[in-house]
Design a protein around this motif. Sequence first.
Motif, PDB file in Angstrom:
ATOM      1  N   LYS A 197       5.117   1.459   5.168  1.00 46.95           N
ATOM      2  CA  LYS A 197       5.487   2.877   5.154  1.00 46.95           C
ATOM      3  C   LYS A 197       6.996   3.026   5.134  1.00 46.95           C
ATOM      4  O   LYS A 197       7.556   3.835   4.401  1.00 46.95           O
ATOM      5  CB  LYS A 197       4.913   3.530   6.421  1.00 46.95           C
ATOM      6  N   GLN A 223       8.367   2.249   1.777  1.00 46.24           N
ATOM      7  CA  GLN A 223       8.062   3.316   0.828  1.00 46.24           C
ATOM      8  C   GLN A 223       8.985   4.498   1.025  1.00 46.24           C
ATOM      9  O   GLN A 223       9.432   5.133   0.068  1.00 46.24           O
ATOM     10  CB  GLN A 223       6.597   3.750   0.971  1.00 46.24           C
ATOM     11  N   GLN A 224       9.296   4.774   2.287  1.00 46.25           N
ATOM     12  CA  GLN A 224      10.204   5.883   2.547  1.00 46.25           C
ATOM     13  C   GLN A 224      11.612   5.561   2.091  1.00 46.25           C
ATOM     14  O   GLN A 224      12.300   6.376   1.495  1.00 46.25           O
ATOM     15  CB  GLN A 224      10.224   6.195   4.039  1.00 46.25           C
ATOM     16  N   ASP A 246       6.186   5.615  -3.612  1.00 47.44           N
ATOM     17  CA  ASP A 246       4.924   5.481  -2.882  1.00 47.44           C
ATOM     18  C   ASP A 246       4.029   4.386  -3.405  1.00 47.44           C
ATOM     19  O   ASP A 246       3.048   4.034  -2.766  1.00 47.44           O
ATOM     20  CB  ASP A 246       4.139   6.804  -2.953  1.00 47.44           C
ATOM     21  N   SER A 247       4.359   3.888  -4.575  1.00 41.21           N
ATOM     22  CA  SER A 247       3.428   2.908  -5.133  1.00 41.21           C
ATOM     23  C   SER A 247       3.857   1.485  -4.841  1.00 41.21           C
ATOM     24  O   SER A 247       3.503   0.563  -5.546  1.00 41.21           O
ATOM     25  CB  SER A 247       3.292   3.119  -6.636  1.00 41.21           C
TER      26      SER A 247
END
Lengths: 438, 353
Positions: free
Chosen positions: A126, A129-130, A135-136
């Motif tokens: 997470k 991704q941030q 997001d992928s």
Amino acid sequence: MAGKSASINPLVLTGKAPDTTQHVQLHPLALLTISDYITRHTLRSQEGPIVGAVIGEQDGRSFTLEHAFECKLQELNGDVLVDGSWFAERLEQYRDVHKAPPLDLVAIFALGPVEGPQKVHLPMLKQVQQLTGNDSVMLLLFHGELVDHLQGGKLPISLYESVQEQEGAQVKFRELSFEVETGEAEMIGVDTVAKAGTAATAVQRADTAQTGESSKKATSSKGKGKAKDKDKEDDTETAGILSPEDDELIASLTAKANAIRMLNDRINLIRSYLTTLPPSYLTDANSTTPPPRDTTNHILLRNVNSLLSRVPLLAPQSPIVALSNGHEAASAIPSSAAPAPAPAPSPPSSGIHAAGAKERQDVHLTSLLAVLSRSVAEAQAMGSKFHIVSREKENKSRPAFGGGGRGGGGGGGGGVGGGRSLGGFGEEGLTGEVRGAP
Amino acid sequence: MAQKGWEIENTIKLVDPTRDALYKYDADKVKKLNNERPWRSDPNHFKHVRISAVALIKMVMHARSGGDLEIMGLMVGYIEHETFIVTDAVRLPVEGTETRVNAQDDANEYMVTFLERSRQAGQMENAVGWYHSHPGYGCWLSGIDVGTQEMQQSINDPFLAVVVDPHRTISAGKVDIGAFRTYPQGYKPEDSGSSAEGMAAVPMAKAADFGAHANRYYSLEVSHYKSTLDSKLLEALWNKYWVQTLSSSPLFTNREYVTKQIEDVLAKTALVHDSMKKTSGLPPMGPRPKTGNDQFAKVVKAAEKIASEEKMGLVAAMVKEKVFAVAAPQLDRAAHAVATDGGDTQMADVKVA
């Protein structure tokens, strides 16, 4: 060790992936980088779990995983996270040197069990991704427990994409399938290392003894013959029994032989599978046993069928069928003409025959070029030796005869005699060949 | 932490302390060796180089990605006895390094921060050398390279220079790589001719540069190593890339490069021819024909190299033909014979490839 049920992982979504499946290609270098990091990390007793990032190309729904690097970690409230600022800067450095084609973060890797991602993997995924706003970012898990039981070329890794069904809901993972893809340079590098790379045994005082010893310990069976060849290659060109060109030829032929053996194995595997299938109405028109619906693997059979249907495409097409519409017609014609003799290999009228013939001629031309230049070089060498010898003769004969004229005649007469005497010296064995040379 | 314990327990099985010994790093040992500096007294002290699997592949891929432009990077690792051990390679964001003396300065900041971050992540090795590529013109040190390496050896010793030729690599199907160290200024090696002759044919455009500096450095023996885990993965990978081995078409992919090579041989032959013409009038003295012979011998070597590489490419094409194309019509007939026996199942038509 947390209690994990054998097959059900609450974090993993089962079932088929939707139609918008991603197309993922893994490069061997990424895998070897991960393995190198694991070995280093373990042997140097480094702290912390093994976590890193993988960069690659992202093109719509297709991804490649090309390079990997390890990450500096930090622990926050019991969660394993990457050091945010370190990570961002490091990623930027990698982006700087991978600009054409531009590579970016596509996955992070960690060790994990076969069952799939665990709770501990969630926070860092997470966070990454941030950090990257992507997001992928996928999760690549390396399964240490599978390494010793590798079968049929399966790699001990699994790839997962994160799926969030609703906002705020638990993030779940779906397993992705991937294929291994290599570039040319990568393949040659991997090939070289697979064959000639020896075990990383420590360097000892007597270095030459060590390399001889370690090369015998070559781990892969393919490496055994290669290790010996490699020793020869390390010597200078004059010392080896086989010239470097011969070595290379042998190496490439062996590689091809191995590849063909592999192909043979695979085909035999398919064949033995097919023969073990129960008889059905397809093979024997009189059989009345109904086809077993449950156990037949229809997908597999369809794949085999499509493989067979592709085979005729390999046959060099005769000009007649080249014009017919589509491949099906081309393959149908041979079957109907089965009683007639097969399309004879006609004079290269089809494109591929002509191209093949041209290539062959080009290669033979280069061989001719090489042989010609060698002959000329030998002739020149012989010529210069002859000059030296004839001069010596002149110097010797001058005090005896005291006449220059005789020297000229001696030079001419010495030409043929010099040629024969050179042959007698047994120097270059090509004197017979080059006698006609101007 | 639960995961940590579980991981360490598993990874211990993946390594072999004896056969993976080079992956260890003993900082104290390295420091001690750095203080003793045995290489100061013996310019030929270092004789061997061991390159790890990842370092090699990274360098080759980097070189190839530069196309016809030279690329440059850094190698990290450590030394032991008379050997350089290269554990990893790092790309540097510079290009066209053969024409500039200070290409490395541009990348200084990148290098320093990169290594610093690596150390923070636990990769403690120091920089142990630099690598760059010579696309298509072989593995040796040019005048500029010798200058750069000499400087590095005076400031950053122990330091190694590695050169990769990506074009020759692809053409020969084998990694073309060389490792070198320069001699200190004014040092005369005993057998000055050996390194020059050992080099594969250098293209004419670079021959002058090569010849002028060939005596200022020597080459080290290069070998590769991989870990036990690497070996296992490679065996699994072989199952995947044997397809590439069979299906590659080297004759087709290398067409341009081979053409250039042939042109180069042509130019060299013309050169030798001219020099022969000049000397043919005079009575040939001892040394003159010899140098002509040497030059020509190199031309012959180059021509033979091209021929053998082409032959290998042809073998690949012939193998493909023999294995797949020759038997294909029969195979197809056999497949159809089976399929159309049972007349009601029109399988022959239902071919969804």
